[in-house]
Design a protein around this motif. Structure first.
Motif, PDB file in Angstrom:
ATOM      1  N   PHE A 144     -11.178  15.499   5.400  1.00 43.89           N
ATOM      2  CA  PHE A 144     -11.176  16.228   4.128  1.00 43.89           C
ATOM      3  C   PHE A 144     -12.438  15.925   3.321  1.00 43.89           C
ATOM      4  N   GLU A 145     -12.931  14.727   3.518  1.00 45.68           N
ATOM      5  CA  GLU A 145     -14.197  14.383   2.854  1.00 45.68           C
ATOM      6  C   GLU A 145     -15.303  15.313   3.374  1.00 45.68           C
TER       7      GLU A 145
ATOM      8  N   LEU B 135     -14.855  18.297   4.799  1.00 45.77           N
ATOM      9  CA  LEU B 135     -14.595  19.679   4.363  1.00 45.77           C
ATOM     10  C   LEU B 135     -15.009  19.868   2.900  1.00 45.77           C
ATOM     11  N   ALA B 136     -14.757  18.863   2.090  1.00 49.24           N
ATOM     12  CA  ALA B 136     -15.126  18.963   0.674  1.00 49.24           C
ATOM     13  C   ALA B 136     -16.633  19.114   0.541  1.00 49.24           C
TER      14      ALA B 136
ATOM     15  N   TYR C 179     -17.627  22.718   1.661  1.00 47.17           N
ATOM     16  CA  TYR C 179     -17.234  23.859   0.823  1.00 47.17           C
ATOM     17  C   TYR C 179     -17.620  23.700  -0.653  1.00 47.17           C
TER      18      TYR C 179
ATOM     19  N   LEU D 295      -8.758  21.040  -8.447  1.00 47.46           N
ATOM     20  CA  LEU D 295     -10.211  21.092  -8.266  1.00 47.46           C
ATOM     21  C   LEU D 295     -10.927  21.259  -9.604  1.00 47.46           C
TER      22      LEU D 295
ATOM     23  N   ILE E 257     -10.667  29.121   0.289  1.00 47.96           N
ATOM     24  CA  ILE E 257      -9.762  28.365   1.145  1.00 47.96           C
ATOM     25  C   ILE E 257      -8.429  29.109   1.167  1.00 47.96           C
TER      26      ILE E 257
ATOM     27  N   PRO F  36      -3.899  17.993   1.566  1.00 49.97           N
ATOM     28  CA  PRO F  36      -5.321  18.298   1.780  1.00 49.97           C
ATOM     29  C   PRO F  36      -5.993  18.818   0.518  1.00 49.97           C
ATOM     30  N   MET F  37      -5.254  19.582  -0.277  1.00 49.59           N
ATOM     31  CA  MET F  37      -5.836  20.136  -1.506  1.00 49.59           C
ATOM     32  C   MET F  37      -6.178  19.014  -2.490  1.00 49.59           C
TER      33      MET F  37
ATOM     34  N   LEU G 272      -9.220  17.266  -1.030  1.00 45.12           N
ATOM     35  CA  LEU G 272     -10.429  18.083  -1.190  1.00 45.12           C
ATOM     36  C   LEU G 272     -10.952  17.961  -2.627  1.00 45.12           C
TER      37      LEU G 272
ATOM     38  N   TYR H 118     -12.514  14.429  -3.170  1.00 43.57           N
ATOM     39  CA  TYR H 118     -13.851  14.222  -2.587  1.00 43.57           C
ATOM     40  C   TYR H 118     -14.895  15.133  -3.222  1.00 43.57           C
ATOM     41  N   ALA H 119     -14.472  16.329  -3.634  1.00 43.05           N
ATOM     42  CA  ALA H 119     -15.420  17.219  -4.322  1.00 43.05           C
ATOM     43  C   ALA H 119     -15.897  16.543  -5.606  1.00 43.05           C
TER      44      ALA H 119
END
Ligand code: M6R
Length: 357
Positions: A206-207, A209-210, A213, A239, A270, A328-329, A332, A335-336
């Motif tokens: 997830f890190e 993916l963040a 994206y 987010l 997503i 996951p959300m 995400l 990490y974002a």
């Protein structure tokens, strides 16, 4: 205390499997049946309509809870944003039950509704993480989330605890009303706990993916249909609140009614695809936005996965997919925010409990 964790939010995301197991223990009797305050049961059975009142993440949990209560217990449910309730108070049924969902139990917008409906003489149940809180003291009944203190401003484990307790409440009501169904929430929550663990064990995915994206974007969209749509609303709130990216959760079917105009080259979209009955349509939406240049990523679930999906969730009972799809959300968003150097636990302009209207 955070212990070895860099942030409370990450710690609280990781605690979710334990919270699920804690809830199972607290709501299970010695015969492995649901243990619930008899007065709460009675209030649920007597109600001809449930009015859920909440704010923010708790409101999003309420949207999922509505599905449980309507599908399992066969009682109509309305979910209201606390701060909007009084402007356009709905016509109330003959025997309403008000259910306040609040992590802190101190949200002033919800309290204002509670004061009002008490004046009208209607019963109230508070579902909270803080049993001694104002909303808990002032309501007729309380159900405890047993999630342990939540410190990070971004709510994570309280959301999943709220959904778990709402599932138990819905099944308990269904049983008391002799409605037939085939769903044991305590058993299913144990499966959810293991699935959550499998997800929190894969943080590096997830890190990555963040980074892919969200590291430079100004906006982001989460799309889903049905239950997935409600989780998308929560994903977007998470987010925006901690990474300051303008994010929105949309119902897949609404894209063509306006939102798709926002899609540009590289806009992150997503999609959640965990529900069989909408899988075909949401995949269609993904193609539509991809054709307009979106940077798409699909999070699907075992059994519904397709080649090229960004991540495939472990399978859990269909009704409980939000408990795993939200993890996951949350990661995400975490990490974002981290990549963008934001203050994860204390985002700007926000307080943990909002005690003013
Ligand atoms: O304590 P509450 O559950 O009543 O709080 C409601 C919202 O203020 C809260 O969920 C808020 O939206 C969170 N910061 C979201 O992460």
């Amino acid at each position: 205390e955070k212990g070895t964790y860099p942030h409370f939010m990450l710690k609280e995301i990781d605690e979710q499997p334990f919270v699920m197991r804690n809830i199972i223990q607290e709501y299970q009797d010695e015969n492995d049946e649901i243990k619930l305050d008899k007065k709460v049961r009675q209030a649920m059975v007597e109600a001809d309509r449930i009015y859920i009142i909440a704010a923010g993440t708790s409101y999003h949990a309420g949207l999922v809870g509505k599905e449980f209560i309507e599908k399992l217990a066969n009682v109509p449910v309305e979910v209201h944003i606390a701060s909007e309730f009084s402007y356009n108070m709905p016509l109330l049924s003959e025997k309403p039950l008000f259910v306040f969902i609040s992590q802190s139990g101190e949200t002033a917008d919800s309290r204002a509704v509670l004061v009002r409906i008490k004046e009208l003489g209607h019963p109230a149940l508070t579902i909270t993480n803080v049993p001694g809180s104002t909303l808990s003291r002032e309501a007729n009944h309380t159900l405890h989330l047993h999630a342990g203190p939540e410190i990070a401003v971004a709510s994570t484990k309280a959301y999943t605890a709220q959904i778990a307790v709402l599932a138990i409440l819905a099944v308990d009501t269904a049983k008391a009303k002799n409605v037939a169904f085939d769903f044991d929430p305590l058993q299913e929550l144990a499966i959810v706990a293991s699935a959550m663990e499998a997800l929190t064990d894969q943080k590096e995915v997830f890190e990555q993916l963040a980074k892919e994206y969200f590291s430079t974007t100004r906006n982001a969209f989460f799309i889903g249909r049905s239950t997935d749509y409600h989780v998308c609303m929560e994903a977007a709130l998470k987010l925006k609140e901690i990474s300051y990216i303008q994010a929105e959760g949309f119902a897949g079917g609404e894209l063509k009614h306006g939102t798709i105009a926002l899609i540009e080259d590289g806009t992150p979209v997503i999609a959640l695809a965990t529900q069989e009955n909408v899988n075909y349509s949401i995949r269609g939406n993904v193609q539509e936005v991809a054709a307009r240049g979106a940077n798409t990523g699909v999070i699907s679930i075992k059994g519904l996965e397709q080649e090229g999906d960004a991540f495939v969730l472990p399978q859990v009972h269909d009704l409980l997919t939000p408990l795993v799809s939200v993890v996951p959300m949350q990661l995400l968003a975490y990490y974002a925010a981290l990549h963008r150097d934001c203050d994860v636990d204390k985002p700007r302009n926000l307080a943990k409990s909002v005690t003013v209207e």
